[in-house]
Scaffold this motif. Structure first.
Motif, PDB file in Angstrom:
ATOM      1  N   GLY A   1       0.798  -1.223   0.000  1.00 37.49           N
ATOM      2  CA  GLY A   1       0.000   0.000   0.000  1.00 37.49           C
ATOM      3  C   GLY A   1       0.829   1.271   0.000  1.00 37.49           C
ATOM      4  N   THR A   2       2.135   1.173  -0.224  1.00 29.91           N
ATOM      5  CA  THR A   2       2.977   2.375  -0.343  1.00 29.91           C
ATOM      6  C   THR A   2       3.439   2.516  -1.798  1.00 29.91           C
ATOM      7  OG1 THR A   2       5.151   1.347  -0.044  1.00 29.91           O
ATOM      8  CG2 THR A   2       3.904   1.856   1.964  1.00 29.91           C
ATOM      9  N   ASP A   3       4.086   3.629  -2.104  1.00 30.64           N
ATOM     10  CA  ASP A   3       4.548   3.841  -3.476  1.00 30.64           C
ATOM     11  C   ASP A   3       5.583   2.814  -3.892  1.00 30.64           C
ATOM     12  OD1 ASP A   3       2.900   5.962  -3.604  1.00 30.64           O
ATOM     13  OD2 ASP A   3       4.446   7.473  -3.178  1.00 30.64           O
ATOM     14  N   LEU A   4       6.426   2.399  -2.937  1.00 29.37           N
ATOM     15  CA  LEU A   4       7.473   1.429  -3.245  1.00 29.37           C
ATOM     16  C   LEU A   4       6.855   0.105  -3.685  1.00 29.37           C
ATOM     17  CD1 LEU A   4      10.459   0.787  -3.334  1.00 29.37           C
ATOM     18  CD2 LEU A   4      10.417   0.375  -0.871  1.00 29.37           C
ATOM     19  N   GLY A   5       6.007  -0.460  -2.836  1.00 28.86           N
ATOM     20  CA  GLY A   5       5.196  -1.617  -3.238  1.00 28.86           C
ATOM     21  C   GLY A   5       5.936  -2.888  -3.578  1.00 28.86           C
ATOM     22  N   GLN A   6       7.211  -3.040  -3.130  1.00 30.93           N
ATOM     23  CA  GLN A   6       7.945  -4.286  -3.385  1.00 30.93           C
ATOM     24  C   GLN A   6       7.777  -5.154  -2.148  1.00 30.93           C
ATOM     25  OE1 GLN A   6       9.595  -7.309  -3.655  1.00 30.93           O
ATOM     26  NE2 GLN A   6      11.211  -6.278  -2.507  1.00 30.93           N
ATOM     27  N   LEU A   7       7.173  -6.321  -2.317  1.00 32.80           N
ATOM     28  CA  LEU A   7       6.701  -7.045  -1.139  1.00 32.80           C
ATOM     29  C   LEU A   7       7.414  -8.360  -0.852  1.00 32.80           C
ATOM     30  CD1 LEU A   7       2.868  -6.454  -1.734  1.00 32.80           C
ATOM     31  CD2 LEU A   7       4.538  -4.932  -0.682  1.00 32.80           C
ATOM     32  N   SER A   8       8.389  -8.732  -1.675  1.00 31.21           N
ATOM     33  CA  SER A   8       9.038 -10.037  -1.509  1.00 31.21           C
ATOM     34  C   SER A   8      10.350  -9.941  -0.749  1.00 31.21           C
ATOM     35  CB  SER A   8       9.321 -10.665  -2.876  1.00 31.21           C
ATOM     36  OG  SER A   8       8.115 -11.006  -3.501  1.00 31.21           O
ATOM     37  N   ALA A   9      10.642 -10.989   0.045  1.00 28.38           N
ATOM     38  CA  ALA A   9      11.885 -11.025   0.808  1.00 28.38           C
ATOM     39  C   ALA A   9      13.009 -11.701   0.024  1.00 28.38           C
ATOM     40  CB  ALA A   9      11.673 -11.772   2.120  1.00 28.38           C
ATOM     41  N   CYS A  10      12.645 -12.531  -0.961  1.00 24.57           N
ATOM     42  CA  CYS A  10      13.639 -13.434  -1.543  1.00 24.57           C
ATOM     43  C   CYS A  10      13.771 -13.288  -3.045  1.00 24.57           C
ATOM     44  CB  CYS A  10      13.229 -14.873  -1.277  1.00 24.57           C
ATOM     45  SG  CYS A  10      12.728 -15.171   0.403  1.00 24.57           S
ATOM     46  N   PHE A  11      14.999 -13.161  -3.503  1.00 30.26           N
ATOM     47  CA  PHE A  11      15.294 -13.058  -4.934  1.00 30.26           C
ATOM     48  C   PHE A  11      16.534 -13.885  -5.250  1.00 30.26           C
ATOM     49  CE2 PHE A  11      12.641  -9.421  -6.242  1.00 30.26           C
ATOM     50  CZ  PHE A  11      12.246  -8.951  -4.988  1.00 30.26           C
ATOM     51  N   VAL A  12      16.592 -14.389  -6.483  1.00 33.06           N
ATOM     52  CA  VAL A  12      17.842 -14.972  -6.985  1.00 33.06           C
ATOM     53  C   VAL A  12      18.142 -14.326  -8.324  1.00 33.06           C
ATOM     54  CG1 VAL A  12      18.870 -17.059  -7.986  1.00 33.06           C
ATOM     55  CG2 VAL A  12      17.807 -17.165  -5.732  1.00 33.06           C
ATOM     56  N   LEU A  13      19.388 -13.913  -8.502  1.00 30.29           N
ATOM     57  CA  LEU A  13      19.816 -13.285  -9.747  1.00 30.29           C
ATOM     58  C   LEU A  13      20.911 -14.127 -10.397  1.00 30.29           C
ATOM     59  CD1 LEU A  13      20.104  -9.562  -8.590  1.00 30.29           C
ATOM     60  CD2 LEU A  13      18.397 -10.517 -10.167  1.00 30.29           C
ATOM     61  N   PRO A  14      20.916 -14.176 -11.739  1.00 26.90           N
ATOM     62  CA  PRO A  14      21.986 -14.911 -12.412  1.00 26.90           C
ATOM     63  C   PRO A  14      23.255 -14.068 -12.477  1.00 26.90           C
ATOM     64  CG  PRO A  14      20.513 -13.941 -14.029  1.00 26.90           C
ATOM     65  CD  PRO A  14      19.965 -13.567 -12.679  1.00 26.90           C
ATOM     66  N   VAL A  15      24.413 -14.732 -12.434  1.00 30.49           N
ATOM     67  CA  VAL A  15      25.687 -14.044 -12.653  1.00 30.49           C
ATOM     68  C   VAL A  15      26.354 -14.732 -13.836  1.00 30.49           C
ATOM     69  CG1 VAL A  15      27.873 -13.315 -11.639  1.00 30.49           C
ATOM     70  CG2 VAL A  15      25.882 -13.647 -10.161  1.00 30.49           C
ATOM     71  N   GLY A  16      26.365 -14.049 -14.972  1.00 30.47           N
ATOM     72  CA  GLY A  16      26.941 -14.630 -16.186  1.00 30.47           C
ATOM     73  C   GLY A  16      28.434 -14.351 -16.262  1.00 30.47           C
ATOM     74  N   ASP A  17      29.098 -15.084 -17.153  1.00 30.06           N
ATOM     75  CA  ASP A  17      30.555 -15.038 -17.236  1.00 30.06           C
ATOM     76  C   ASP A  17      31.053 -13.915 -18.151  1.00 30.06           C
ATOM     77  OD1 ASP A  17      33.210 -15.949 -16.824  1.00 30.06           O
ATOM     78  OD2 ASP A  17      33.111 -17.080 -18.699  1.00 30.06           O
ATOM     79  N   SER A  18      30.631 -12.689 -17.881  1.00 33.61           N
ATOM     80  CA  SER A  18      31.172 -11.549 -18.633  1.00 33.61           C
ATOM     81  C   SER A  18      31.080 -10.329 -17.723  1.00 33.61           C
ATOM     82  CB  SER A  18      30.364 -11.301 -19.907  1.00 33.61           C
ATOM     83  OG  SER A  18      29.087 -10.790 -19.580  1.00 33.61           O
ATOM     84  N   ILE A  19      31.934  -9.350 -17.980  1.00 29.76           N
ATOM     85  CA  ILE A  19      31.936  -8.136 -17.159  1.00 29.76           C
ATOM     86  C   ILE A  19      30.556  -7.484 -17.187  1.00 29.76           C
ATOM     87  CG2 ILE A  19      32.868  -5.783 -17.030  1.00 29.76           C
ATOM     88  CD1 ILE A  19      34.762  -7.869 -15.930  1.00 29.76           C
ATOM     89  N   GLU A  20      29.921  -7.435 -18.359  1.00 32.57           N
ATOM     90  CA  GLU A  20      28.597  -6.812 -18.470  1.00 32.57           C
ATOM     91  C   GLU A  20      27.596  -7.518 -17.563  1.00 32.57           C
ATOM     92  OE1 GLU A  20      30.549  -7.565 -20.932  1.00 32.57           O
ATOM     93  OE2 GLU A  20      30.778  -5.749 -22.150  1.00 32.57           O
ATOM     94  N   GLU A  21      27.593  -8.844 -17.668  1.00 33.36           N
ATOM     95  CA  GLU A  21      26.597  -9.600 -16.881  1.00 33.36           C
ATOM     96  C   GLU A  21      26.880  -9.500 -15.375  1.00 33.36           C
ATOM     97  OE1 GLU A  21      25.362 -13.482 -19.298  1.00 33.36           O
ATOM     98  OE2 GLU A  21      27.467 -12.927 -19.593  1.00 33.36           O
ATOM     99  N   ILE A  22      28.159  -9.491 -15.011  1.00 30.87           N
ATOM    100  CA  ILE A  22      28.508  -9.399 -13.586  1.00 30.87           C
ATOM    101  C   ILE A  22      28.027  -8.065 -13.022  1.00 30.87           C
ATOM    102  CG2 ILE A  22      30.432  -9.199 -11.943  1.00 30.87           C
ATOM    103  CD1 ILE A  22      31.952 -11.204 -13.816  1.00 30.87           C
TER     104      ILE A  22
END
Ligand code: CDP
Length: 591
Positions: free
Chosen positions: A92-113
């Protein structure tokens, strides 16, 4: 329209003193100059009405917005169910991000890192925690094509993630939490296992080694195993599995780090393998996720379902637990968490897509040790294990039934047709996973109950909440029992506060000493057995620390690791008392 005005007859919230401190410090909305804009009643109504509002867009729903908002409000303020912290802070706030858990990929390049570093920063800013696997990064000193130089390797990039995290407060309130994972067959694995040797290194990370089935078999058969460079697929040497396993065990003995996860087992339970492999979990390890996936958690406070008067029955839980009320709360909790998915606004479009495709939720429990106290069942007893299995089977079965019902009203999760549920003809469900047992670090303070499925750390203790603030508390069930047994005295409470436990206090009734056990009184194997009992009925994983006394041996830890493997756990975290300079929870001694 999403935030209904609070009805005039909405009851006030009864806050325990610790909850009042934590809420004021971190949860209530604040104005530009830091002034408090809401109180507990406002906050819980904000959350309840924002989450109930999602209901209105489903035609098949039979709930009226205000009726459901009131149900959710009662659920939370009666301390029977709480969603994870970001939902309380941001719904109910402007931010509105409600999840505690995320997983992000880390690819094998400077851009992806550096994309991953940036995305992690955005997630931390919104209040979430991030997990990463660094297993796809080429090992240190391998060649880098574009420059003819040499690569820095996963550990060195890990340091960049750690430093970036240092500077960003999660949701403006707490520093970001991360999980870093490396596969056991990565050529840099030895450095990774030793990464936390220096005090304070990688302080914003939990580290876990991903153990494969092949590795565990090599340990069992005393064989060596290959290290594989991820970018080329070439073998880069071999190690003796038992030597690496021993190092893992020794490091865990020294500092508790790194932990281990059984990655093949996690993938065996991946409900949507067509979307790729699961490489990592969230920061505390209870939620395996695909890259770019997020999950919101919620926890039912089991101790709120105790019915007094049946403590001396042969099976005290039969009539001593309000199973009917528990069922209702589980169904409402699943509806709540499914609505949270719709209400949440994620910092990246790719996350929104993934989350909406699989609609994972993680309903879990807290207050388990308190319920056992109330029922007069010792945590370290076969009875407790048996009830744990029964309890979690109930949560899983009712949770799945609720998810099925939602699938009828709203349709199954969009990736359902290609999921393993469809293959096994189980379903359709609204959610690719329903159950997870979270640590409930702050939620348990709010609800005034023991955390997750952990035994009490101490019957009376000081809690360091944040910024050195210290809260002292005596477990209410212990206090009540001491009064009932006629042995309550200020002197007893003082002694217990300094020792934490009543172990060896022979003047107290035997039955009381048997039931009111703490994490340190319990043989380590019982910690593990309890974790395994709950894991059996949990879709995702179980957050649990196997606490060991300071004098535990390396052999003890080896046994725990091996047992975790054999008992079907998805990972294990051990902590030997006193092995780190800063502890989150402290007994009175030495303060
Ligand atoms: O009790 P609360 O909802 O605050 O959180 P928890 O159950 O102790 O932790 C659940 C999950 O929230 C963790 O596994 C992390 O994914 C995330 N978390 C985080 O990102 N940062 C923290 N300081 C604590 C938790």
């Amino acid at each position: 329209e999403r935030l209904l005005p609070a009805p005039a007859d909405l009851p006030d919230v009864a806050l325990n003193p610790n909850a009042a401190v934590v809420l004021a410090k971190r949860y209530y909305r604040k104005g530009a100059s830091g002034e408090q804009l809401e109180d507990a009643r406002d906050m819980f109504w904000r959350v309840a009405s924002a989450i109930a509002a999602e209901e209105t867009k489903y035609e098949a729903s039979t709930w009226k917005h205000e009726d459901l908002a009131r149900e959710f409000y009662d659920l939370m303020t009666g301390w029977r169910f709480l969603p994870n912290s970001p939902t309380l802070m941001n719904a109910g706030t402007d931010l509105g991000q409600l999840s505690a858990c995320f997983v992000l990929p880390v690819g094998d390049s400077i851009e992806e890192i550096f994309d991953a570093v940036k995305h992690a920063a955005m997630i931390h800013k919104s209040g979430g925690g991030t997990g990463f696997s660094f297993s796809r990064l080429r090992p240190k000193e391998s060649r880098v094509g574009s420059t003819g130089g040499v690569a820095s390797g996963p550990i060195s990039f890990l340091r960049i993630f750690n430093t970036a995290t240092e500077q960003i407060k999660q949701g403006g309130t707490r520093r970001g939490a991360n999980m870093g994972i490396l596969r056991i067959d990565h050529p840099d694995i030895m450095d990774f296992i030793r990464a936390k040797e220096r005090d304070g290194e990688f302080n914003n990370f939990n580290l876990s080694v991903a153990l494969t089935e092949a590795f565990m078999q090599a340990v069992e058969n005393d064989e060596d195993y290959p290290l594989i460079a991820p970018h080329s697929g070439l073998e880069k040497g071999r190690l003796k599995a038992r030597e690496v396993f021993e190092l893992l065990v020794r490091k865990a003995w020294e500092s508790g780090d790194p932990g281990i996860v059984f990655i093949d087992r996690i993938n065996r339970d991946n409900p949507t393998p067509d979307q790729g492999e699961i490489e990592s979990t969230n920061p505390c390890g209870e939620q395996p996720l695909l890259p770019y996936e997020a999950c919101n958690l919620g926890s039912v406070n089991l101790s709120a379902f105790f019915i007094p008067g049946h403590e001396n029955d042969p099976n005290p839980a039969d009539k001593g637990v309000d199973w009917k009320a528990l069922k209702r709360v589980i169904h409402l909790g699943v509806r709540f968490l499914d609505n949270v998915i719709d209400a949440s606004r994620f910092p990246l479009e790719r996350i929104t897509e993934r989350v909406h495709q699989n609609r994972k939720i993680g309903l879990g429990v807290m207050g388990w040790a308190d319920l056992l106290f109330q029922l007069r069942i010792a945590y370290d007893s076969p009875e407790a294990l048996h009830l744990g299995e029964r309890m979690m089977a109930f949560v899983r079965d009712e949770g799945r039934a609720a998810s099925k019902q939602l699938a009828k009203e709203r349709g199954p999760f969009p990736a359902y047709p290609a999921s393993t549920f469809a293959e096994r003809d189980l379903g359709p469900y609204r959610n690719a996973t329903v159950t997870t047992i979270a640590p409930t670090g702050t939620l348990s303070i709010l609800a005034g109950c023991s955390s997750g499925i952990e035994p009490l750390f101490a019957l009376s203790f000081a809690r360091h909440v944040m910024d050195g603030e210290r809260l002292v508390e005596v477990n209410p069930h212990f206090e009540a029992a001491a009064r009932a047994e006629g042995c309550h005295s200020p002197r007893l409470m003082e002694t217990v506060a300094s020792k934490g436990s009543i172990h060896g206090m022979d003047h107290l009734p035997e039955a009381m000493r048997r039931v009111f056990v703490t994490a340190m009184d319990i043989e380590p194997v019982w910690h593990l057995k309890m974790q395994a009992a709950f894991q059996q009925y949990t879709d995702n994983a179980v957050s649990k620390t196997v606490n060991l006394p300071n004098n535990a041996t390396i052999e003890d830890i080896r046994n725990i690791y091996w047992m975790a493997y054999e008992e079907g756990c998805k990972g294990v975290t051990v902590y030997r008392d006193g092995c780190k300079s800063v502890q989150v929870l402290c007994t009175g001694d030495g303060e």
